[in-house]
Write a protein that holds these residues in place. Structure first.
Motif, PDB file in Angstrom:
ATOM      1  N   ALA A 271      35.203  69.891  68.776  1.00  0.00           N
ATOM      2  CA  ALA A 271      33.973  70.516  68.284  1.00  0.00           C
ATOM      3  C   ALA A 271      32.975  69.438  67.828  1.00  0.00           C
ATOM      4  N   GLN A 272      33.467  68.412  67.173  1.00  0.00           N
ATOM      5  CA  GLN A 272      32.566  67.332  66.740  1.00  0.00           C
ATOM      6  C   GLN A 272      31.927  66.645  67.955  1.00  0.00           C
ATOM      7  N   HIS A 273      32.741  66.423  68.984  1.00  0.00           N
ATOM      8  CA  HIS A 273      32.227  65.825  70.216  1.00  0.00           C
ATOM      9  C   HIS A 273      31.091  66.649  70.790  1.00  0.00           C
ATOM     10  N   GLY A 453      45.854  68.566  61.469  1.00  0.00           N
ATOM     11  CA  GLY A 453      46.783  68.243  60.391  1.00  0.00           C
ATOM     12  C   GLY A 453      46.453  68.897  59.071  1.00  0.00           C
ATOM     13  N   ARG A 454      45.442  69.736  59.044  1.00  0.00           N
ATOM     14  CA  ARG A 454      45.120  70.401  57.772  1.00  0.00           C
ATOM     15  C   ARG A 454      45.991  71.648  57.609  1.00  0.00           C
ATOM     16  N   THR A 455      46.514  71.852  56.404  1.00  0.00           N
ATOM     17  CA  THR A 455      47.247  73.091  56.139  1.00  0.00           C
ATOM     18  C   THR A 455      46.290  74.019  55.404  1.00  0.00           C
ATOM     19  N   VAL A 555      32.169  66.874  47.513  1.00  0.00           N
ATOM     20  CA  VAL A 555      33.168  65.973  46.961  1.00  0.00           C
ATOM     21  C   VAL A 555      34.362  65.909  47.913  1.00  0.00           C
ATOM     22  N   ASP A 556      34.813  64.707  48.185  1.00  0.00           N
ATOM     23  CA  ASP A 556      35.834  64.536  49.211  1.00  0.00           C
ATOM     24  C   ASP A 556      36.960  63.646  48.701  1.00  0.00           C
ATOM     25  N   VAL A 557      37.991  64.269  48.124  1.00  0.00           N
ATOM     26  CA  VAL A 557      39.160  63.518  47.657  1.00  0.00           C
ATOM     27  C   VAL A 557      40.401  64.154  48.300  1.00  0.00           C
TER      28      VAL A 557
HETATM   29  N1  LIG Z   1      37.924  64.210  63.412  1.00  0.00           N
HETATM   30  C1  LIG Z   1      38.440  63.955  62.226  1.00  0.00           C
HETATM   31  N2  LIG Z   1      39.741  63.678  62.079  1.00  0.00           N
HETATM   32  C2  LIG Z   1      40.265  63.446  60.866  1.00  0.00           C
HETATM   33  N3  LIG Z   1      39.566  63.437  59.723  1.00  0.00           N
HETATM   34  C3  LIG Z   1      38.254  63.707  59.794  1.00  0.00           C
HETATM   35  C4  LIG Z   1      37.626  63.993  61.045  1.00  0.00           C
HETATM   36  N4  LIG Z   1      36.326  64.213  60.802  1.00  0.00           N
HETATM   37  C5  LIG Z   1      36.142  64.105  59.476  1.00  0.00           C
HETATM   38  N5  LIG Z   1      37.294  63.788  58.870  1.00  0.00           N
HETATM   39  C6  LIG Z   1      37.517  63.623  57.437  1.00  0.00           C
HETATM   40  O1  LIG Z   1      37.558  64.925  56.865  1.00  0.00           O
HETATM   41  C7  LIG Z   1      36.989  64.940  55.579  1.00  0.00           C
HETATM   42  C8  LIG Z   1      35.887  65.957  55.521  1.00  0.00           C
HETATM   43  O2  LIG Z   1      34.785  65.527  56.292  1.00  0.00           O
HETATM   44  P1  LIG Z   1      33.297  65.697  55.777  1.00  0.00           P
HETATM   45  O3  LIG Z   1      33.174  65.285  54.374  1.00  0.00           O
HETATM   46  O4  LIG Z   1      32.421  65.137  56.798  1.00  0.00           O
HETATM   47  O5  LIG Z   1      33.242  67.250  55.848  1.00  0.00           O
HETATM   48  P2  LIG Z   1      32.004  68.186  55.654  1.00  0.00           P
HETATM   49  O6  LIG Z   1      31.930  69.040  56.848  1.00  0.00           O
HETATM   50  O7  LIG Z   1      30.831  67.413  55.241  1.00  0.00           O
HETATM   51  O8  LIG Z   1      32.562  69.052  54.484  1.00  0.00           O
HETATM   52  P3  LIG Z   1      31.880  69.610  53.163  1.00  0.00           P
HETATM   53  O9  LIG Z   1      30.790  70.490  53.589  1.00  0.00           O
HETATM   54  O10 LIG Z   1      33.026  70.320  52.579  1.00  0.00           O
HETATM   55  O11 LIG Z   1      31.487  68.434  52.379  1.00  0.00           O
HETATM   56  C9  LIG Z   1      36.514  63.532  55.314  1.00  0.00           C
HETATM   57  O12 LIG Z   1      37.497  62.880  54.564  1.00  0.00           O
HETATM   58  C10 LIG Z   1      36.386  62.946  56.687  1.00  0.00           C
HETATM   59  O13 LIG Z   1      36.537  61.534  56.698  1.00  0.00           O
END
Ligand SMILES: Nc1ncnc2c1ncn2[C@@H]1O[C@H](COP(=O)(O)OP(=O)(O)OP(=O)(O)O)[C@@H](O)[C@H]1O
Length: 691
Positions: A271-273, A453-455, A555-557
């Motif tokens: 999807a990101q691609h 890998g997300r649960t 926030v991303d932890v």
């Molecule tokens: N393709 C991927 N594979 C593994 N990890 C990823 C991938 N893309 C992003 N991540 C990691 O997943 C986490 C969430 O990504 P990110 O912060 O960009 O999400 P977001 O869509 O902005 O979410 P939010 O809106 O909740 O902030 C980050 O730690 C990021 O590095």
């Protein structure tokens, strides 16, 4: 100039007229200045003055109108002073009571006088009675009203009778001729003029319930007109935009985006691609991109934004990224620095709290072009910030910015001859009906897949009585090396009746978890302190973070595996989903505990149930729209302007679909009709159609 536009200009031009009377001022205050405003000021309900009910048949409850002859009247002093008048018709008797009265009132109802009386009927000690009814002396020949009497939304300074007259005048004078060709109209609807005539003055045969619940074809016509105007204005905005020029931003083989991809510790999801390709295709065109990137919490939008920035910067242009809060902007800043600086890109930071020399240094870096990327809050759009060559603007959670800020951003962008590309990001998926109205001219890219890998987060709803169990769970989680968020709604006792505040909870958790680091984060802390606490938590040196909703977005932890939300019943559904998105960002199974304090309201219950039932952001957004309605969903309350007056997106989706098709037909085949329709409606509510 077409007549409608001429009329609008004339009517909006400031008048050198003498001072307005008090009711006129009150009219203006309600936004009722022109004839069309008055014609569109619709009744809240109706009173039926078209018929008299025989007294013997009048039932308790509801307002009724009867006519009778005065039998007698007397002034009673017990239990309190009051005027009591008895009237009768052939079918029965009715007592009228006036607790405050003037002698003139008594004189106006002499014995034998025929009176028409309107009021709420109740059955009291003396039989049927009305307290303070409206009374009119009549003869047997006095005609009844020909139509129902409208009751309008008014204000204290505006007597209903004055408003009624003003609206009737406006309705008569307003130019309401048909401008739409039959082929675009849904079948079976009246003309606008007929619809308004009926809504203001329904005939005795009109089903009033259908008018009051807005399901009558007259209402359909009005809603259709409004939605059509909105769709047309979106098409027009799109056409305007297509005329603008933007720099064509293309990545060279082996350029910055490729280097960034190669350096990332993960590979992109499918999807990101896909969304990256959609964005790259837009950027390569010489017209400004206008695209919304939406994806559920944690779906990985930031890296997509970084890749878009890399395309722009690689092509020799600058990129600006703006987020609504300092904390969110800072999170983006940290990640982007980590990803982009190794590639030789300078990233500037601009926020409200950075002042003086440090700020000036950043502003200079932006102006000289030394900074390829600028990240910040609305400080990015301050007057003294000038870009060397802005090619791409990214706005995160743009619906959280006020209308004024959005306009300021737009004017900043318009300062250069070439328009920059615009990418908006949102973690709140926009339901289809909303996307079709407010974002109809927006291209949408959706990340509909989470990184592998997300649960999924397990959500549990607990009454506050089980707080001790929850605290024991925190201890276990911390023992296992994980981290915990505890979210509270307010920070000061004085602001609410019985809400536990973050400070109190912080003290409670410190006491319950000796030897652990428990931090506190709330909106009133200085930015530097907030950043310091966040840094401790991100680095894993702090195990528990008690916070108000400042942590809601961004926030991303990944090591955080438990989130407790206190007084969860006080939060909105989308907000709860955003908060929950702070856990489950790593491979560890995560839990979100929603603590509530009962009794729950029906909508509170519905929200908690929805949260426990699904992790899907789109489903949550749909339910949120259903529970709250679109105005609040979009934060329209904050901008002080309801976006649609007549149509309701939760209910009128089929009509919206018809309006969308009609707009396309009008736009391509009947441009004159499209213009006339837009002018009529823009003249009434320019703000909401353009916003
Ligand atoms: N393709 C991927 N594979 C593994 N990890 C990823 C991938 N893309 C992003 N991540 C990691 O997943 C986490 C969430 O990504 P990110 O912060 O960009 O999400 P977001 O869509 O902005 O979410 P939010 O809106 O909740 O902030 C980050 O730690 C990021 O590095």
């Amino acid at each position: 100039m077409p007549p409608a536009a001429e009329r609008a200009t004339k009517e909006t031009a400031p008048r050198a007229a003498p001072a307005l009377s008090a009711p006129q001022r009150a009219l203006h205050k309600l936004g009722l200045k022109r004839d069309i405003d008055l014609a569109l000021h619709l009744p809240l309900r109706y009173e039926d003055e078209t018929r008299n009910i025989p007294i013997g048949q009048a039932r308790e409850g509801g307002t009724v109108q009867v006519e009778g002859v005065v039998l007698d009247h007397r002034v009673e002093t017990r239990p309190r002073r009051q005027l009591v008048v008895r009237i009768a018709d052939d079918s029965g008797e009715l007592t009228l009571r006036f607790l405050h009265f003037y002698p003139s009132q008594q004189k106006a109802m002499p014995v034998g006088q025929r009176v028409r009386v309107r009021g709420e009927l109740r059955v009291g000690f003396f039989g049927k009675e009305m307290v303070h009814p409206a009374v009119k002396a009549v003869t047997e020949d006095t005609p009844l009203a020909q139509a129902m009497t409208p009751v309008y939304p008014a204000s204290a300074q505006l007597p209903q009778a004055y408003l009624r007259k003003a609206v009737a005048g406006g309705l008569q004078r307003a130019a309401l001729g048909e401008v739409l060709p039959p082929e675009v109209l849904p079948p079976g609807l009246p003309t606008l003029k007929q619809a308004l005539q009926l809504l203001h003055h329904p005939t005795p045969q009109t089903p009033i319930a259908a008018l009051e619940d807005r399901s009558h074809p007259a209402w359909e016509r009005l809603k259709f007109e409004e939605l059509l105007a909105q769709q047309l204005s979106q098409l027009e905005a799109k056409r305007e935009r297509a005329r603008l020029q933007a720099p064509a931003l293309k990545a060279e083989p082996g350029g910055l985006p490729e280097q960034l991809l190669a350096a990332l510790p993960f590979s992109l999801t499918g999807a990101q691609h896909r969304v990256c390709e959609e964005i790259a295709a837009d950027l390569a065109r010489p017209q400004p991109m206008h695209r919304l990137l939406q994806g559920d919490v944690g779906s990985g939008k930031t890296v997509v934004a970084a890749l878009a920035a890399a395309v722009a910067i690689g092509a020799g242009w600058q990129c600006a990224l703006m987020a609504p809060t300092e904390l969110l902007a800072e999170q983006h800043f940290r990640k982007l620095v980590q990803w982009l600086e190794p590639l030789g890109i300078r990233v500037a930071w601009l926020s409200g709290s950075r002042k003086g020399k440090a700020r000036q240094q950043m502003v200079d870096m932006v102006a000289s072009g030394e900074a390829g990327l600028v990240v910040g809050t609305h400080a990015v759009i301050q007057q003294d910030v000038n870009f060397h060559r802005l090619g791409l603007a990214i706005v995160d959670e743009q619906h959280r910015f006020g209308v004024a800020q959005r306009l300021a951003l737009r004017s900043k962008l318009e300062a250069s001859t070439l328009e920059p590309h615009l990418l908006m990001m949102s973690a709140t998926p926009i339901p289809r009906t909303l996307a079709m109205t407010y974002f109809a001219d927006l291209a949408v890219s959706t990340i509909d897949e989470l990184p592998p890998g997300r649960t999924p987060v397990l959500t549990k709803v607990f009454a506050d009585g089980r707080r001790d169990e929850v605290i024991a769970r925190i201890a276990d989680e911390v023992e296992a090396g994980r981290q915990v968020y505890w979210v509270c709604p307010l920070i000061e006792e004085s602001e609410a009746l019985d809400l536990r505040n973050a400070t109190e909870t912080h003290a409670e958790l410190c006491a319950a978890l000796p030897g652990r680091s428990v931090g506190l984060l709330h909106g009133r802390m200085p930015a530097a302190d907030k950043a310091a606490v966040m840094a401790e938590f991100s680095a894993g040196r702090m195990q528990v973070l008690v916070a108000t909703t400042v942590i809601e977005v961004g926030v991303d932890v990944p090591n955080a595996s438990l989130m407790v939300i206190e007084h969860a019943e006080r939060f909105g559904l989308s907000q709860l989903h955003q908060l929950r998105g702070r856990v489950g960002r790593g491979a560890v199974a995560s839990i979100c505990v929603l603590l509530y304090t009962g009794p729950l309201s029906p909508s509170g219950k519905a929200r908690l149930k929805a949260m426990a039932g699904t992790n899907d952001g789109f489903e949550i957004a749909r339910l949120d729209l259903e529970i709250r309605g679109p105005g609040e969903f979009m934060g329209a309350r904050q901008s002080g302007d309801a976006l649609l007056r007549f149509a309701d997106l939760a209910q009128d989706a089929p009509l919206l679909e018809q309006a969308r098709e009609a707009a396309a037909v009008l736009f391509s085949r009947h441009p004159a009709a499209a213009r006339a329709h837009l002018e009529r409606w823009l003249a009434t509510r320019a703000e909401y159609l353009k916003a």
